[in-house]
Each structure stands twice: as structure tokens, then as C-alpha cells.
Design an enzyme around this catalytic site. Structure first.
Site, mmCIF file in Angstrom:
data_model
loop_
_atom_site.group_PDB
_atom_site.id
_atom_site.type_symbol
_atom_site.label_atom_id
_atom_site.label_comp_id
_atom_site.label_asym_id
_atom_site.label_seq_id
_atom_site.Cartn_x
_atom_site.Cartn_y
_atom_site.Cartn_z
ATOM 1 N N HIS A 295 0.871 -1.182 0.000
ATOM 2 C CA HIS A 295 0.000 0.000 0.000
ATOM 3 C C HIS A 295 0.911 1.236 0.000
ATOM 4 O O HIS A 295 2.028 1.183 0.523
ATOM 5 C CB HIS A 295 -0.842 -0.047 1.280
ATOM 6 C CG HIS A 295 -1.923 0.983 1.371
ATOM 7 N ND1 HIS A 295 -1.674 2.294 1.733
ATOM 8 C CD2 HIS A 295 -3.260 0.906 1.166
ATOM 9 C CE1 HIS A 295 -2.821 2.965 1.758
ATOM 10 N NE2 HIS A 295 -3.802 2.156 1.407
ATOM 11 N N ASP A 372 2.940 -4.735 8.076
ATOM 12 C CA ASP A 372 1.729 -3.923 7.969
ATOM 13 C C ASP A 372 0.537 -4.877 8.014
ATOM 14 O O ASP A 372 0.262 -5.604 7.064
ATOM 15 C CB ASP A 372 1.787 -3.148 6.639
ATOM 16 C CG ASP A 372 0.473 -2.467 6.286
ATOM 17 O OD1 ASP A 372 -0.522 -2.657 7.004
ATOM 18 O OD2 ASP A 372 0.447 -1.760 5.254
ATOM 19 N N GLN A 375 -4.482 -5.333 6.515
ATOM 20 C CA GLN A 375 -5.419 -6.248 5.844
ATOM 21 C C GLN A 375 -5.376 -7.657 6.430
ATOM 22 O O GLN A 375 -5.998 -8.559 5.883
ATOM 23 C CB GLN A 375 -5.109 -6.325 4.347
ATOM 24 C CG GLN A 375 -5.348 -5.036 3.604
ATOM 25 C CD GLN A 375 -6.818 -4.604 3.600
ATOM 26 O OE1 GLN A 375 -7.726 -5.412 3.785
ATOM 27 N NE2 GLN A 375 -7.045 -3.322 3.403
ATOM 28 N N LYS A 398 -10.273 -1.085 10.178
ATOM 29 C CA LYS A 398 -10.297 -2.267 9.305
ATOM 30 C C LYS A 398 -10.782 -3.493 10.077
ATOM 31 O O LYS A 398 -10.911 -4.578 9.516
ATOM 32 C CB LYS A 398 -8.894 -2.571 8.773
ATOM 33 C CG LYS A 398 -8.197 -1.412 8.109
ATOM 34 C CD LYS A 398 -8.506 -1.311 6.640
ATOM 35 C CE LYS A 398 -7.573 -0.325 5.976
ATOM 36 N NZ LYS A 398 -8.062 0.137 4.690
ATOM 37 N N CYS A 536 -4.847 2.697 -3.661
ATOM 38 C CA CYS A 536 -3.610 3.188 -3.027
ATOM 39 C C CYS A 536 -2.506 2.142 -3.093
ATOM 40 O O CYS A 536 -1.718 1.978 -2.144
ATOM 41 C CB CYS A 536 -3.845 3.592 -1.572
ATOM 42 S SG CYS A 536 -4.978 4.952 -1.412
HETATM 43 N N1 PLP Z 1 -1.734 -0.733 4.505
HETATM 44 C C1 PLP Z 1 -2.661 -1.478 3.912
HETATM 45 C C2 PLP Z 1 -2.306 -2.865 3.454
HETATM 46 C C3 PLP Z 1 -3.947 -0.987 3.729
HETATM 47 O O1 PLP Z 1 -4.871 -1.735 3.130
HETATM 48 C C4 PLP Z 1 -4.248 0.317 4.180
HETATM 49 C C5 PLP Z 1 -5.588 0.885 3.952
HETATM 50 O O2 PLP Z 1 -6.297 0.498 3.060
HETATM 51 C C6 PLP Z 1 -3.248 1.054 4.801
HETATM 52 C C7 PLP Z 1 -2.004 0.503 4.943
HETATM 53 C C8 PLP Z 1 -3.509 2.436 5.306
HETATM 54 O O3 PLP Z 1 -4.393 2.375 6.387
HETATM 55 P P1 PLP Z 1 -4.954 3.695 7.049
HETATM 56 O O4 PLP Z 1 -5.462 4.546 5.934
HETATM 57 O O5 PLP Z 1 -6.022 3.217 7.968
HETATM 58 O O6 PLP Z 1 -3.825 4.346 7.773
#
Ligand code: PLP
Length: 576
Positions: A295, A372, A375, A398, A536
């Protein structure tokens, strides 16, 4: 977890041996996994960042064994093989009660598909092996059976929530989706005249009533700033906030609540690590390894830090299914690798990365590992200690919690060596105009008044998930994913992007002759919310030659009828 292939083990050993050939290795003590030489080459040790405190560690490259810490009864610390899939989900105290059960008048109308008949294949019993796969992801070669998320032997009943159908199946093999849907008031509505089907769970999840209540009760009864007053409400609010920290620690299998820092979410947590570890310890020529399927939140902060420090970003490629090419990863790892930052599950393709194996390999080079979990946390049990990561991050929204709150796990050995990121109140021991001394972790990393109420909401969300059980949720989502994958693959002109053998419940697809935006709008007209766009994660989609995809993603409250409705819309578009 699958065992390492022998050729991969040989490659790791050869590579490490080659790079350390001028340095004698001293054999492999028992307990060191995968036949990798236990003692790292001296040149790696020399290139370790000079972290105060590390010198006193007997072997800074040693992989700590996951030990039983202060949370012996944590469900998520239970090894997968010891979980008993036949244990029914415990009743949910947060549930708003059992739905009224009536016999179906017209099941096709209710579920968007024919009612299961006597000839409907019975649900496949979930074996230990099956559970293991559910927990670690989906294999596409598994034979697909429809309807099995809801329990083939279950009494199928109709429940109406403002006309929205659900199936109740009080069996141990599937979730009681009807009752679960009752916990989520937002699902009880129509969009463009159709029952809302929320299939945009990878973007954000809906909130159960227990979470909504926890937040509003906090404001109605306990609201106060924390840590700084002698009065009763301050004590209550502080206790509620710190209890939330303890819950997060247990949920992640952390050693202690001291390892948990609250942040706004995944993005802020990664920025915190990049701006503390990265800015303090990265040097010119150091390398940061990221995967192709990250992401943007796990790319951009590292780019910003790399630019300031003269470090370089290297990208681990994926194969045509969207899986990490492990021998490429091994080739990229080297003594200059300072940090490996990986998504646990890709939000654009669904791929589950073998983060534990990758972390173990990275540790051999003295690299730090960030995972991270944005997901993964809502789909599979996580244990940060057995994963072997230094940092683990996730967002509350999430996993059925509020927006604006998330958590960062920091391994204990890094608490003192990381500098604070932001300065202000709450993170100090003593301030003079000449000098400030800082609090210990986690307060050191939480400057200013935190998001107290949403931490309380996050605790309620994690408790809710724990009551249902992540293995049960994973099994249910696995069924939905297989069902949707099979049906969508059969549509002419439709291409699924990301067909990894280990997936969370995310499907990305494109349809010949139709823009992803057009498909998203057509689905919305039918009351079905899916994401269409770049998610993203532009580099991950460009790897497959596309800029955008349509991305349905499933959660515990979704059911097969919603998938059938989605497939019907896409199929009719494909015919045009
Ligand atoms: N990392 C992953 C794999 C994500 O799917 C997301 C959000 O879709 C993020 C990071 C960013 O999360 P946040 O916008 O809640 O900080």
C-alpha cells in the site's frame, strides 16, 4: 505453515555461506530453523546500526523464540494446529438478540439465488488441515462448494431486517450470519431501493452496536483527559484507555502492553517508525526492502526517509499470481539491508505474504522487520512474537473499530533505543528550557492527548472479534472468496488480478470493454458497495498491466446471496 522447500533452504544457506566465506560459521545449534547458519557473518554484525543497548545483547542477530509471556490465555497466541474447529463460536454478549425465525416464502427473492435443495452438496467439514489453510489463506485449487459458509446441515431460516435477508445457521461449521448482521445497524438499510451489500471491507469495515455503544458510553459517563488528574473521571478514563492497550497487546500476542503504542492508524504508525528508526539509524547506501504489493502507506514514508538519508529502496518482485518470488527476495537481502517492511496481506490482490519466513531471513542480516497488518488482523490470528517482527501496525477501522485509532507494536529491545517522534505533553519525565527527559515506552511515543474514546471503541471491536473467533471468521470468508472466485472466473472477458494460493477475502478484477468505474457504479445502483480504483497500491496493479480494478472484499457479515447479486450485475454488464 508449509515447510520450507529444500531448494530454498539450500539457497539461503549457500547465499549466507558465500557472503560470509571469509568468516568461519560455527555450525547450527538445535532450534535454529531451516538449516541457516546460526552465527551471522562478522561483516553483518559490523554493519549493524550502532544502537545503544544492542551491544549488551549476547547476539543481536539471534531470533528470539516466541515464549509464553504474560498472556497465557490469549486465543490468538494458540498455535493453529491446536485450535478445535468444532467448537462453536461463543455467544456474543454484544448481539442484539436472536433474529426472528420464519420459514422462507420466496427464497430466491430473499437470497438472490435458489434455496438450497436436498441435492445441495452438504457442507464440507472443516478438517484441521482445512482450518490451517483458512487461517493462512485460500488455495485456489481447493474444490469449490457453494453455500458452505452457512452450514449445509443447518436449518435455513429467513430473517427480515427491513427486508434484508440473512440465513441463520447455528452450527459449529459456519457463522450465524443472521445474528451477526443484527449486530451491525448500518447493514439494515436500502441503497437505491436495494438491500445494502457492503463488499468494501478492505477499505473499511462496518461497526457493531457494541463498538458504537462503547464510544457513546465513554463520552456519556467517563470522559476526561487521562494520566494527569486526581479526580474520579480521570481515573476511569485512564483505566479504560490502558485496558484498551492491554486488549491490543493480547490480541497481537505481544509480551506486554508496554509494547503497544496507539496511533491514528497504519499510516501514522509506519510514519512513526520511518521517522524514528529510519531517521536515527539509516545511513547513506543502506537499503530498505519493500514488496511490489505494498500500500502507498508502506512506500511513501520510506521514500521520504530514504531521500533524506541517502538510503535506497529495493523492491521484492511478485510472480504472475501476485506471490512473492522468494529466491528474488533472498537475492536482494544483503548486509546493507537495514529494514524489510512488508504488508501481511495485500489490499489490492489479497495475497498473504509469508511474513514469518521473510522476517527470519531478514534477521540473519541484522535487518529490522515491519509488518503492515492493516489487511490481516481482521482475517487471521496474529502473533507478533512467533512472526518475529520488530514492528507490527494496524488500523482500528479495518477491524470493526473506529477510524482515527490504530496500534503499533514495538519489540521490547527497541523501546529505549528509538528516539521519540513527536514532542509535547504526556511523553516527558521532566522538562526544563535546557533539557527534556522522556517517559518510557509506550508514553514516549504518544505525545499530546490521545484518542481516548476511540481506543475504548477499538477494545470493544477486538473483544467482539475474539468472541466470534478469528478461525471461524477466516473459514466463513474463505467460503465466500471461493464462491465469488469461481463465479466471477466463469464470466467471459473477466480477468482476476491476483490469484495467489494464499489469499485473504479480496478479489480484484477487470472486465473487457468496461471501465472499473462503470462497473462500480452499476453495482452501486444495485445496492452493492465495492471499491473501484487503484486502491492506493498503484505499483502492485501496474505489475499486472492495469491501472485500476474492481475490488469486492468480504467480511463476517457477508453471505452468498450478496455474492450472487454482485455476480449477476457483472454478468449482465459482460453481455452488453
Ligand atoms: N496498509 C494497507 C495494506 C492498507 O490496506 C491500508 C488501507 O487500506 C493502509 C495501509 C492504510 O491504512 P490507514 O489509511 O487506515 O492508515
Amino acid at each position: 505453515m508449509e515447510p520450507f522447500p529444500a531448494d530454498l533452504i539450500a539457497q539461503i544457506a549457500t547465499k549466507l555461506f558465500r557472503e560470509s566465506s571469509h568468516t568461519p560459521t560455527t555450525g547450527v545449534p538445535a532450534g535454529v530453523p531451516h538449516g541457516v547458519p546460526a552465527v551471522a557473518p562478522d561483516n553483518i554484525r559490523e554493519r549493524l546500526p550502532t544502537i545503544p543497548g544492542m551491544a549488551s545483547h549476547p547476539n543481536p542477530l539471534a531470533i528470539p523464540e516466541a515464549t509464553h509471556g504474560s498472556f497465557p490465555n490469549v486465543p490468538h497466541a494458540v498455535p493453529v494446529h491446536s485450535m478445535n474447529p468444532s467448537v462453536a463460536p461463543s455467544p456474543m454478549p454484544g448481539s442484539m438478540g436472536s433474529p426472528t425465525m420464519q420459514s422462507p416464502a420466496n427464497p430466491t427473492e430473499l437470497f438472490g439465488r435458489a434455496a438450497p435443495s436436498a441435492s445441495t452438496p452438504a457442507v464440507r467439514p472443516m478438517t484441521q488441515d482445512g482450518l490451517q489453510r483458512f487461517v493462512h489463506g485460500v488455495r485456489h485449487q481447493t474444490p469449490v462448494q457453494r453455500n458452505d459458509c452457512l452450514g449445509g446441515e443447518a436449518t435455513r431460516v429467513r430473517t427480515r431486517y427491513d427486508g434484508i435477508a440473512a440465513i441463520s445457521s447455528p452450527t459449529s461449521q459456519g457463522l450465524d450470519v443472521g445474528s451477526i448482521r443484527n449486530d451491525f445497524p448500518i447493514l439494515n438499510q436500502r441503497v437505491h431501493g436495494q438491500p445494502l451489500a457492503w463488499l468494501d471491507n478492505a477499505a473499511t469495515t462496518q461497526k457493531p452496536q457494541v463498538v458504537i455503544d462503547a464510544i457513546s458510553e465513554f463520552y456519556a459517563t467517563d470522559n476526561s483527559n487521562i494520566h494527569r488528574a486526581a479526580h474520579t473521571l480521570a481515573a476511569r478514563a485512564t483505566e479504560a484507555y490502558e485496558q484498551a492497550r492491554t486488549t491490543v497487546a493480547k490480541f497481537l500476542g505481544a509480551r506486554s502492553e508496554k509494547d503497544i503504542v496507539f496511533a491514528r492508524g497504519t499510516t501514522e504508525a509506519i510514519n512513526l517508525v520511518a521517522n524514528t528508526y529510519g531517521l536515527r539509524y539509516l545511513k547513506k547506501g543502506d537499503e530498505i526492502l519493500l514488496s511490489m504489493v505494498e500500500h502507498h502507506a508502506n512506500i511513501v514514508p520510506w521514500q521520504m526517509v530514504a531521500k533524506r538519508k541517502g538510503a535506497e529502496i529495493k523492491v521484492i518482485p511478485v510472480n504472475d499470481r501476485g506471490e512473492i518470488i522468494m529466491d528474488e527476495y533472498l537475492r536482494l537481502l544483503n548486509p546493507k539491508t537495514r529494514i524489510v517492511s512488508l504488508t501481511h496481506a495485500s489490499n489490492s490482490l489479497g495475497t498473504i505474504l509469508p511474513v514469518a519466513e521473510m522476517a527470519h531471513m531478514a534477521k540473519r542480516y541484522g535487518a529490522r522487520v515491519l509488518v503492515d497488518g492493516a489487511q490481516s488482523v481482521s482475517h487471521m490470528p496474529v502473533n507478533v512474537r512467533s512472526m518475529g517482527c520488530d514492528f507490527f501496525v494496524f488500523s482500528g477501522h479495518k477491524i470493526f473499530g473506529p477510524t482515527g485509532i490504530g496500534a503499533l507494536y514495538i519489540a521490547e529491545e527497541l523501546h529505549d533505543v528509538l528516539p521519540p517522534w513527536q514532542g509535547g505533553g504526556n511523553m516527558i519525565k521532566n522538562v526544563t528550557f535546557e533539557k527534556t527527559t522522556y517517559s518510557e515506552a509506550p508514553a514516549k511515543f504518544e505525545a499530546g492527548t490521545p484518542n481516548i474514546a476511540d481506543a475504548v471503541g477499538l477494545k470493544a471491536a477486538l473483544d467482539y472479534v475474539s468472541r466470534i473467533g478469528l478461525p471461524n471468521i477466516a473459514a466463513h470468508e474463505h467460503s465466500l472468496l471461493e464462491n465469488a472466485t469461481q463465479q466471477l472466473s466463469a464470466i467471459p472477458g473477466l480477468r482476476i488480478i491476483g490469484t495467489a494460493r494464499e489469499k485473504v477475502s479480496v478479489i480484484s478484477f477487470v472486465l473487457e470493454g468496461h471501465s472499473t468505474e462503470e462497473i462500480g457504479k452499476a453495482l452501486d445502483q444495485a445496492g452493492i458497495a465495492v471499491r473501484s480504483g487503484h486502491h492506493c497500491a498503484q505499483p502492485s496493479l501496474r505489475r499486472f498491466g492495469v491501472e485500476t480494478t474492481v475490488r469486492p472484499s468480504f467480511s463476517l457479515y457477508n453471505h452468498a446471496g450478496e455474492i450472487d447479486r454482485m455476480v449477476d450485475v457483472v454478468r449482465s454488464l459482460a453481455r452488453k
